[in-house]
Motif scaffolding. Structure first.
Motif, PDB file in Angstrom:
ATOM      1  N   GLN A   1       0.843  -1.185   0.000  1.00 14.44           N
ATOM      2  CA  GLN A   1       0.000   0.000   0.000  1.00 14.44           C
ATOM      3  C   GLN A   1       0.880   1.238   0.000  1.00 14.44           C
ATOM      4  N   ASP A   2       0.602   2.110  -0.964  1.00 15.41           N
ATOM      5  CA  ASP A   2       1.379   3.326  -1.119  1.00 15.41           C
ATOM      6  C   ASP A   2       0.440   4.392  -1.675  1.00 15.41           C
ATOM      7  N   GLU A   3       0.350   5.521  -1.010  1.00 15.91           N
ATOM      8  CA  GLU A   3      -0.557   6.577  -1.445  1.00 15.91           C
ATOM      9  C   GLU A   3      -0.221   7.080  -2.844  1.00 15.91           C
ATOM     10  N   ASP A   4       1.034   6.944  -3.264  1.00 16.13           N
ATOM     11  CA  ASP A   4       1.459   7.457  -4.562  1.00 16.13           C
ATOM     12  C   ASP A   4       1.256   6.464  -5.696  1.00 16.13           C
ATOM     13  N   ARG A   5       0.819   5.250  -5.408  1.00 19.33           N
ATOM     14  CA  ARG A   5       0.615   4.235  -6.433  1.00 19.33           C
ATOM     15  C   ARG A   5      -0.842   3.812  -6.441  1.00 19.33           C
ATOM     16  N   GLU A   6      -1.461   3.951  -7.599  1.00 23.27           N
ATOM     17  CA  GLU A   6      -2.853   3.524  -7.728  1.00 23.27           C
ATOM     18  C   GLU A   6      -2.893   2.046  -8.081  1.00 23.27           C
TER      19      GLU A   6
ATOM     20  N   ASP B   1      -3.971  -2.216  -7.374  1.00 21.33           N
ATOM     21  CA  ASP B   1      -3.762  -3.304  -6.409  1.00 21.33           C
ATOM     22  C   ASP B   1      -2.389  -3.910  -6.637  1.00 21.33           C
TER      23      ASP B   1
END
Length: 100
Positions: free
Chosen positions: A17-22, A24
């Protein structure tokens, strides 16, 4: 956790999970009834969903640890099949019919 998997659909999932990567981003493993490990990963979108099979718990463990560490070579020990077609949109019936 991997060593405690039981046959008959017992599985585990690691998710990135990374806010900068959309999308799954995950890797998962399933211990099948025949003691084969089904390893899958998704790189953001359904079109980038891959699967492989192995009997080696050690190779699966190494892949999981290397994936979690962000090492790109974690895929090298396997032959991967793109299974994105399993996650595509359902087929729709044609709604336009010729006039009678």
């Amino acid at each position: 956790m991997l060593a405690n998997l039981r046959r008959d659909n017992d599985h585990m999932v690691l998710e990135w999970q990374d806010e900068d990567r959309e999308g799954d981003w995950y890797i998962q493993v399933l211990l099948r009834d025949n003691n084969t490990y089904q390893l899958e990963y998704r790189d953001g979108v359904a079109a980038e969903h891959y699967q492989t099979l192995t009997v080696s718990q050690e190779k699966v463990l190494q892949a999981l640890v290397s994936w979690a560490a962000g090492k790109p070579e974690w895929r090298d020990d396997f032959m991967w099949n793109n299974i994105s077609a399993l996650f595509g949109p359902p087929a729709t019936e044609a709604t336009d019919r010729p006039a009678v």
